[in-house]
Scaffold this motif. Sequence first.
Motif, PDB file in Angstrom:
ATOM      1  N   LEU A  29       9.497  -3.657   7.060  1.00 25.74           N
ATOM      2  CA  LEU A  29       8.432  -3.613   6.065  1.00 25.74           C
ATOM      3  C   LEU A  29       8.165  -5.013   5.492  1.00 25.74           C
ATOM      4  CD1 LEU A  29       6.461  -1.963   4.397  1.00 25.74           C
ATOM      5  CD2 LEU A  29       8.308  -1.536   2.747  1.00 25.74           C
ATOM      6  N   GLU A  30       9.244  -5.785   5.283  1.00 27.85           N
ATOM      7  CA  GLU A  30       9.086  -7.138   4.752  1.00 27.85           C
ATOM      8  C   GLU A  30       8.307  -8.020   5.728  1.00 27.85           C
ATOM      9  OE1 GLU A  30      11.869 -10.927   3.312  1.00 27.85           O
ATOM     10  OE2 GLU A  30      12.793  -9.049   3.975  1.00 27.85           O
ATOM     11  N   HIS A  31       8.660  -7.942   7.023  1.00 30.34           N
ATOM     12  CA  HIS A  31       7.926  -8.728   8.029  1.00 30.34           C
ATOM     13  C   HIS A  31       6.450  -8.315   8.096  1.00 30.34           C
ATOM     14  CE1 HIS A  31      11.141 -11.139   9.502  1.00 30.34           C
ATOM     15  NE2 HIS A  31      11.867 -10.110   9.976  1.00 30.34           N
ATOM     16  N   LYS A  32       6.217  -7.032   7.983  1.00 36.34           N
ATOM     17  CA  LYS A  32       4.838  -6.535   8.051  1.00 36.34           C
ATOM     18  C   LYS A  32       4.019  -7.072   6.889  1.00 36.34           C
ATOM     19  CE  LYS A  32       2.086  -2.286   8.198  1.00 36.34           C
ATOM     20  NZ  LYS A  32       2.127  -0.796   8.268  1.00 36.34           N
ATOM     21  N   ASN A  33       4.563  -7.000   5.668  1.00 36.37           N
ATOM     22  CA  ASN A  33       3.846  -7.480   4.488  1.00 36.37           C
ATOM     23  C   ASN A  33       3.613  -8.987   4.566  1.00 36.37           C
ATOM     24  OD1 ASN A  33       3.707  -4.914   3.392  1.00 36.37           O
ATOM     25  ND2 ASN A  33       5.628  -5.139   2.237  1.00 36.37           N
ATOM     26  N   ASN A  34       4.648  -9.723   5.022  1.00 39.26           N
ATOM     27  CA  ASN A  34       4.507 -11.172   5.159  1.00 39.26           C
ATOM     28  C   ASN A  34       3.419 -11.530   6.182  1.00 39.26           C
ATOM     29  OD1 ASN A  34       6.533 -11.578   3.292  1.00 39.26           O
ATOM     30  ND2 ASN A  34       8.145 -11.873   4.833  1.00 39.26           N
ATOM     31  N   PHE A  35       3.379 -10.773   7.266  1.00 38.44           N
ATOM     32  CA  PHE A  35       2.368 -11.010   8.296  1.00 38.44           C
ATOM     33  C   PHE A  35       0.967 -10.785   7.741  1.00 38.44           C
ATOM     34  CE2 PHE A  35      -0.525  -9.188  11.442  1.00 38.44           C
ATOM     35  CZ  PHE A  35      -0.567 -10.186  12.402  1.00 38.44           C
ATOM     36  N   LEU A  36       0.756  -9.638   7.071  1.00 34.87           N
ATOM     37  CA  LEU A  36      -0.569  -9.326   6.536  1.00 34.87           C
ATOM     38  C   LEU A  36      -1.005 -10.347   5.500  1.00 34.87           C
ATOM     39  CD1 LEU A  36      -0.264  -5.438   6.213  1.00 34.87           C
ATOM     40  CD2 LEU A  36      -1.495  -6.749   7.960  1.00 34.87           C
ATOM     41  N   SER A  37      -0.060 -10.828   4.722  1.00 36.65           N
ATOM     42  CA  SER A  37      -0.378 -11.855   3.722  1.00 36.65           C
ATOM     43  C   SER A  37      -0.787 -13.156   4.385  1.00 36.65           C
ATOM     44  CB  SER A  37       0.841 -12.076   2.814  1.00 36.65           C
ATOM     45  OG  SER A  37       0.576 -13.097   1.877  1.00 36.65           O
ATOM     46  N   ALA A  38      -0.043 -13.540   5.437  1.00 29.81           N
ATOM     47  CA  ALA A  38      -0.379 -14.774   6.155  1.00 29.81           C
ATOM     48  C   ALA A  38      -1.697 -14.646   6.884  1.00 29.81           C
ATOM     49  CB  ALA A  38       0.743 -15.117   7.137  1.00 29.81           C
ATOM     50  N   LEU A  39      -2.016 -13.439   7.369  1.00 29.17           N
ATOM     51  CA  LEU A  39      -3.248 -13.214   8.121  1.00 29.17           C
ATOM     52  C   LEU A  39      -4.480 -13.482   7.263  1.00 29.17           C
ATOM     53  CD1 LEU A  39      -4.320 -12.295  10.900  1.00 29.17           C
ATOM     54  CD2 LEU A  39      -4.344  -9.947  10.019  1.00 29.17           C
ATOM     55  N   LYS A  40      -4.380 -13.202   5.978  1.00 21.52           N
ATOM     56  CA  LYS A  40      -5.522 -13.412   5.090  1.00 21.52           C
ATOM     57  C   LYS A  40      -5.893 -14.885   4.990  1.00 21.52           C
ATOM     58  CE  LYS A  40      -4.483  -9.385   2.182  1.00 21.52           C
ATOM     59  NZ  LYS A  40      -4.096  -8.929   0.815  1.00 21.52           N
ATOM     60  N   GLY A  41      -4.937 -15.766   5.216  1.00 18.59           N
ATOM     61  CA  GLY A  41      -5.218 -17.190   5.116  1.00 18.59           C
ATOM     62  C   GLY A  41      -5.664 -17.838   6.411  1.00 18.59           C
ATOM     63  N   VAL A  42      -5.763 -17.054   7.498  1.00 22.45           N
ATOM     64  CA  VAL A  42      -6.186 -17.592   8.802  1.00 22.45           C
ATOM     65  C   VAL A  42      -7.694 -17.812   8.798  1.00 22.45           C
ATOM     66  CG1 VAL A  42      -6.429 -17.062  11.247  1.00 22.45           C
ATOM     67  CG2 VAL A  42      -4.270 -16.585  10.073  1.00 22.45           C
ATOM     68  N   SER A  43      -8.122 -18.972   9.281  1.00 19.23           N
ATOM     69  CA  SER A  43      -9.550 -19.305   9.280  1.00 19.23           C
ATOM     70  C   SER A  43     -10.112 -19.620  10.655  1.00 19.23           C
ATOM     71  CB  SER A  43      -9.804 -20.492   8.344  1.00 19.23           C
ATOM     72  OG  SER A  43      -9.053 -21.624   8.774  1.00 19.23           O
ATOM     73  N   ASP A  44      -9.229 -19.777  11.662  1.00 22.03           N
ATOM     74  CA  ASP A  44      -9.732 -20.083  13.000  1.00 22.03           C
ATOM     75  C   ASP A  44      -8.771 -19.553  14.050  1.00 22.03           C
ATOM     76  OD1 ASP A  44      -7.579 -21.961  13.246  1.00 22.03           O
ATOM     77  OD2 ASP A  44      -8.818 -23.463  12.230  1.00 22.03           O
ATOM     78  N   ASN A  45      -9.175 -19.655  15.299  1.00 20.01           N
ATOM     79  CA  ASN A  45      -8.384 -19.107  16.403  1.00 20.01           C
ATOM     80  C   ASN A  45      -7.061 -19.826  16.583  1.00 20.01           C
ATOM     81  OD1 ASN A  45     -10.140 -17.023  17.304  1.00 20.01           O
ATOM     82  ND2 ASN A  45     -11.454 -18.550  18.295  1.00 20.01           N
ATOM     83  N   ALA A  46      -7.013 -21.118  16.288  1.00 21.84           N
ATOM     84  CA  ALA A  46      -5.768 -21.871  16.431  1.00 21.84           C
ATOM     85  C   ALA A  46      -4.711 -21.365  15.459  1.00 21.84           C
ATOM     86  CB  ALA A  46      -6.032 -23.360  16.211  1.00 21.84           C
ATOM     87  N   ALA A  47      -5.115 -21.136  14.220  1.00 15.74           N
ATOM     88  CA  ALA A  47      -4.181 -20.621  13.215  1.00 15.74           C
ATOM     89  C   ALA A  47      -3.756 -19.198  13.560  1.00 15.74           C
ATOM     90  CB  ALA A  47      -4.829 -20.664  11.834  1.00 15.74           C
ATOM     91  N   LEU A  48      -4.675 -18.425  14.111  1.00 15.36           N
ATOM     92  CA  LEU A  48      -4.348 -17.055  14.499  1.00 15.36           C
ATOM     93  C   LEU A  48      -3.332 -17.040  15.629  1.00 15.36           C
ATOM     94  CD1 LEU A  48      -4.961 -14.022  14.104  1.00 15.36           C
ATOM     95  CD2 LEU A  48      -6.782 -14.263  15.807  1.00 15.36           C
ATOM     96  N   GLU A  49      -3.483 -17.929  16.588  1.00 19.55           N
ATOM     97  CA  GLU A  49      -2.548 -18.012  17.707  1.00 19.55           C
ATOM     98  C   GLU A  49      -1.157 -18.437  17.225  1.00 19.55           C
ATOM     99  OE1 GLU A  49      -0.885 -18.070  21.566  1.00 19.55           O
ATOM    100  OE2 GLU A  49      -2.537 -16.979  20.607  1.00 19.55           O
ATOM    101  N   ALA A  50      -1.120 -19.363  16.285  1.00 21.06           N
ATOM    102  CA  ALA A  50       0.163 -19.805  15.736  1.00 21.06           C
ATOM    103  C   ALA A  50       0.879 -18.654  15.032  1.00 21.06           C
ATOM    104  CB  ALA A  50      -0.060 -20.967  14.769  1.00 21.06           C
ATOM    105  N   LEU A  51       0.113 -17.825  14.312  1.00 20.97           N
ATOM    106  CA  LEU A  51       0.703 -16.671  13.629  1.00 20.97           C
ATOM    107  C   LEU A  51       1.202 -15.651  14.639  1.00 20.97           C
ATOM    108  CD1 LEU A  51       1.270 -15.356  10.869  1.00 20.97           C
ATOM    109  CD2 LEU A  51      -1.005 -14.291  11.022  1.00 20.97           C
ATOM    110  N   ARG A  52       0.444 -15.468  15.720  1.00 21.10           N
ATOM    111  CA  ARG A  52       0.873 -14.512  16.759  1.00 21.10           C
ATOM    112  C   ARG A  52       2.188 -14.956  17.380  1.00 21.10           C
ATOM    113  NH1 ARG A  52       1.462 -13.763  21.868  1.00 21.10           N
ATOM    114  NH2 ARG A  52       0.918 -15.938  22.309  1.00 21.10           N
ATOM    115  N   VAL A  53       2.318 -16.232  17.699  1.00 28.37           N
ATOM    116  CA  VAL A  53       3.552 -16.753  18.289  1.00 28.37           C
ATOM    117  C   VAL A  53       4.722 -16.592  17.308  1.00 28.37           C
ATOM    118  CG1 VAL A  53       4.695 -18.840  19.115  1.00 28.37           C
ATOM    119  CG2 VAL A  53       2.337 -18.348  19.823  1.00 28.37           C
ATOM    120  N   GLU A  54       4.443 -16.817  16.037  1.00 24.84           N
ATOM    121  CA  GLU A  54       5.506 -16.721  15.019  1.00 24.84           C
ATOM    122  C   GLU A  54       6.098 -15.324  14.951  1.00 24.84           C
ATOM    123  OE1 GLU A  54       6.192 -17.462  10.205  1.00 24.84           O
ATOM    124  OE2 GLU A  54       4.220 -17.838  11.119  1.00 24.84           O
TER     125      GLU A  54
END
Length: 341
Positions: A6-31
């Motif tokens: 649950l903690e990882h899920k919440n952290n992911f959703l929070s980080a997703l809100k700050g993504v503004s482009d495909n490069a940042a999205l790819e970095a989050l996916r790898v993380e």
Amino acid sequence: MESQILEHKNNFLSALKGVSDNAALEALRVEYLGKKGYVSAMMQSLRGLSGEEKKAAGQLINTLKNELDTAIRAFSENLERAKLDKLVASAREYDVSLPGSGSYGSLHPVTLVQREVEEIFVSMGFSVEEYPELTDDFNCFEALNIPAHHPARDMQDTYYLSNGQLLKTHTSAAQNAIMRKYGAPLRAIFPGRCFRNESIDACHENTFFQMEGIMIDEDISISNLIYFMKTMLSEVFQRDIKVRLRPGFFPFVEPGFELDISCLICNGEGCPSCKDSGWLELCPCGMIHPRVLEMGGIDTARYTGFAFGLGLTRLAMMRYGIKDIRDFNSGNLKVLSQFKS
């Protein structure tokens, strides 16, 4: 394990809100979903659990993995949509009537010759008619005095279709329809694409362009035919053209002729384009057979006429000095782009 997921899920959703482009999205996916990401680390930690605990925890981790993957895909689509919306919003209204940038492409050499010949015949009182590439046995053969089993059919090498139709082998296939449409007197030309299953060489193709012409009126003779042909050729080439008229057999004309022109590529000396003869077959022609006139609804007691089939493809070869007929269908832009409209 559940609290960690649950903690990882919440952290992911929070980080997703700050993504503004495909490069940042790819970095989050790898993380989170990469080989060394949080989900992989949790899967490796299952080794220390018992069978039932491992099964339950594995299901929770797989659920998390699927949810994160779905969220990433949806967010990626939203990014692309937002990018497109931004482009559309910033696009200026385009006026299609504005002149181009100066590069207009080019017309095919056969098209250029066809338009030029059409203008010449229109100036002599001919109308320009159209006829489809698909036709039937009656119009292509029967109406032209070529009944079934006539030996002339062997010369056509026709492409037949499974539905009983065929690809027209000559523009003469339009004669009956044009006669019945207008009656007599009549002056008409009808250009079009023809098809024959022939062996291809420098002067033969299995698809080529012709222009059929007919003139029907009172007291029409071979002299009228020769005059119109020589006038047309002189206009196209802007000089007198050496021609010869020799007997030729065509079931729909009587008498029939082959009108040849002196090869302009080799100046009559002989080359592959003219089969080393110095002459190029250009225009089969003759006086329309009375039976063809009758089948077209023309009163043969009052009217006579001539017909000709002008080879537009071969005329283009002579007009522009193209030595190989295969260049026309090659799609070679280096060859074709030199002809500007």
